[in-house]
Design a protein around this motif. Sequence first.
Motif, short mmCIF file in Angstrom:
data_model
loop_
_atom_site.label_atom_id
_atom_site.label_comp_id
_atom_site.label_asym_id
_atom_site.label_seq_id
_atom_site.Cartn_x
_atom_site.Cartn_y
_atom_site.Cartn_z
N THR A 236 0.84 -1.18 0.00
CA THR A 236 0.00 0.00 0.00
C THR A 236 0.89 1.24 0.00
O THR A 236 1.83 1.33 0.78
CB THR A 236 -0.90 0.03 1.25
OG1 THR A 236 -1.60 -1.21 1.34
CG2 THR A 236 -1.90 1.17 1.17
N VAL A 237 0.59 2.19 -0.88
CA VAL A 237 1.42 3.39 -1.03
C VAL A 237 0.54 4.63 -1.01
O VAL A 237 -0.53 4.65 -1.62
CB VAL A 237 2.22 3.34 -2.35
CG1 VAL A 237 3.08 4.59 -2.50
CG2 VAL A 237 3.09 2.10 -2.42
N TRP A 238 1.00 5.64 -0.29
CA TRP A 238 0.30 6.91 -0.23
C TRP A 238 1.24 8.04 -0.66
O TRP A 238 2.42 8.01 -0.36
CB TRP A 238 -0.17 7.24 1.19
CG TRP A 238 -1.11 6.29 1.82
CD1 TRP A 238 -2.49 6.32 1.81
CD2 TRP A 238 -0.77 5.14 2.60
NE1 TRP A 238 -3.00 5.28 2.53
CE2 TRP A 238 -1.98 4.53 3.03
CE3 TRP A 238 0.44 4.56 2.98
CZ2 TRP A 238 -2.00 3.38 3.81
CZ3 TRP A 238 0.42 3.41 3.76
CH2 TRP A 238 -0.79 2.84 4.17
N ALA A 239 0.66 9.04 -1.34
CA ALA A 239 1.38 10.29 -1.59
C ALA A 239 0.88 11.31 -0.57
O ALA A 239 -0.32 11.55 -0.46
CB ALA A 239 1.10 10.79 -3.01
N LEU A 240 1.81 11.87 0.21
CA LEU A 240 1.44 12.72 1.35
C LEU A 240 1.45 14.20 1.01
O LEU A 240 1.75 15.03 1.84
CB LEU A 240 2.38 12.45 2.52
CG LEU A 240 2.44 10.99 3.00
CD1 LEU A 240 3.39 10.86 4.17
CD2 LEU A 240 1.05 10.50 3.39
N GLY A 241 1.14 14.53 -0.23
CA GLY A 241 1.07 15.94 -0.59
C GLY A 241 2.35 16.44 -1.22
O GLY A 241 3.36 15.74 -1.33
N VAL A 242 2.32 17.70 -1.63
CA VAL A 242 3.42 18.32 -2.36
C VAL A 242 4.02 19.42 -1.52
O VAL A 242 3.31 20.16 -0.83
CB VAL A 242 2.92 18.91 -3.70
CG1 VAL A 242 4.04 19.62 -4.44
CG2 VAL A 242 2.33 17.81 -4.56
N ARG A 243 5.36 19.54 -1.55
CA ARG A 243 6.02 20.65 -0.84
C ARG A 243 7.01 21.34 -1.77
O ARG A 243 7.71 20.69 -2.53
CB ARG A 243 6.70 20.15 0.44
CG ARG A 243 7.75 19.09 0.24
CD ARG A 243 8.37 18.69 1.57
NE ARG A 243 7.43 18.04 2.45
CZ ARG A 243 7.72 17.61 3.67
NH1 ARG A 243 8.94 17.79 4.14
NH2 ARG A 243 6.82 17.02 4.41
N ASP A 244 7.02 22.66 -1.67
CA ASP A 244 7.94 23.48 -2.45
C ASP A 244 9.19 23.74 -1.61
O ASP A 244 9.10 24.33 -0.53
CB ASP A 244 7.27 24.80 -2.83
CG ASP A 244 8.08 25.60 -3.86
OD1 ASP A 244 9.32 25.50 -3.82
OD2 ASP A 244 7.46 26.29 -4.68
N CYS A 245 10.35 23.30 -2.12
CA CYS A 245 11.62 23.44 -1.40
C CYS A 245 12.58 24.34 -2.17
O CYS A 245 13.80 24.17 -2.11
CB CYS A 245 12.26 22.06 -1.20
SG CYS A 245 11.16 20.80 -0.54
N SER A 246 12.04 25.31 -2.90
CA SER A 246 12.85 26.11 -3.81
C SER A 246 13.72 27.14 -3.09
O SER A 246 14.72 27.60 -3.64
CB SER A 246 11.96 26.82 -4.83
OG SER A 246 11.18 25.88 -5.56
N VAL A 247 13.35 27.54 -1.88
CA VAL A 247 14.14 28.52 -1.14
C VAL A 247 15.33 27.80 -0.53
O VAL A 247 15.20 27.03 0.42
CB VAL A 247 13.31 29.21 -0.05
CG1 VAL A 247 14.16 30.22 0.71
CG2 VAL A 247 12.09 29.89 -0.65
#
Length: 257
Positions: A236-247
């Motif tokens: 079972t696999v989940w994607a836990l959302g998106v995060r912007d790490c550009s800074v």
Amino acid sequence: MGNRFHRVAIVNRGEPAVRLIRAVQELNHGADSPLTTIALYTDSDSRALFVREADEAFSLGSPTFTDEQGNRKNRYLDYAALELALRETRAEAVWVGWGFVAEHAAFAELCRNLGIVFIGPDPEVTRRLGDKIGSKLLAEQAGVPVAPWSGGAVATVSDALEQAEQLGYPLMVKATAGGGGRGIRRVLDSSQLVDAFDSATSEALKGFGDGTVFLEKLMGAARHIEVQIIGDEHGTVWALGVRDCSVQRRNQKVIEE
């Protein structure tokens, strides 16, 4: 379904350790079979919050140790001390958070050999994904688009110059091992490549014990976006959302949103 374990050792300190302890406290609320948290700590952390909030605590001793090569290292990287602590505390599982031994396949193997659940990827997975060249090859095999690159390791300066002409500038010299912004150099034109190759190789060898580097086309206008993935042993696999790490500063994230 009952828990596979009831005693969890924490091989980390500070914020990561506190996060785990408080998550377990929430999980234990009203539970018939609560989990016990065990903080492994060094002398300098003896009065730290994570030590006070854990159900149990075990001292690893001094904050640093000297390895067989004479290098001084953090005690949280001392496999012998960690193995002794896991045995003495009767740990049934280990949580490592991030940093220290979190991406050490050898530590996951140690836990496996001790019959302790390593809460994280199998050592085989860590080895495959911990190597950037191997990761890019794996992504290509799976049909995932990747930035244009050298297609493998670049062993010499002459190889680097040849590959760079094919890729075009600007580009990046990247170490295949490690992380944390080390072993990475931006190259705007051919006049910068030799120094970038030498310094990236040297830094990677010193920091990670592996000086292997490759070249990758610089995506200057791109943003650094991550998708956190978690999976269990049942597939079972989940994607836990998106995060912007550009800074970032010096290729190291400053903030994740």
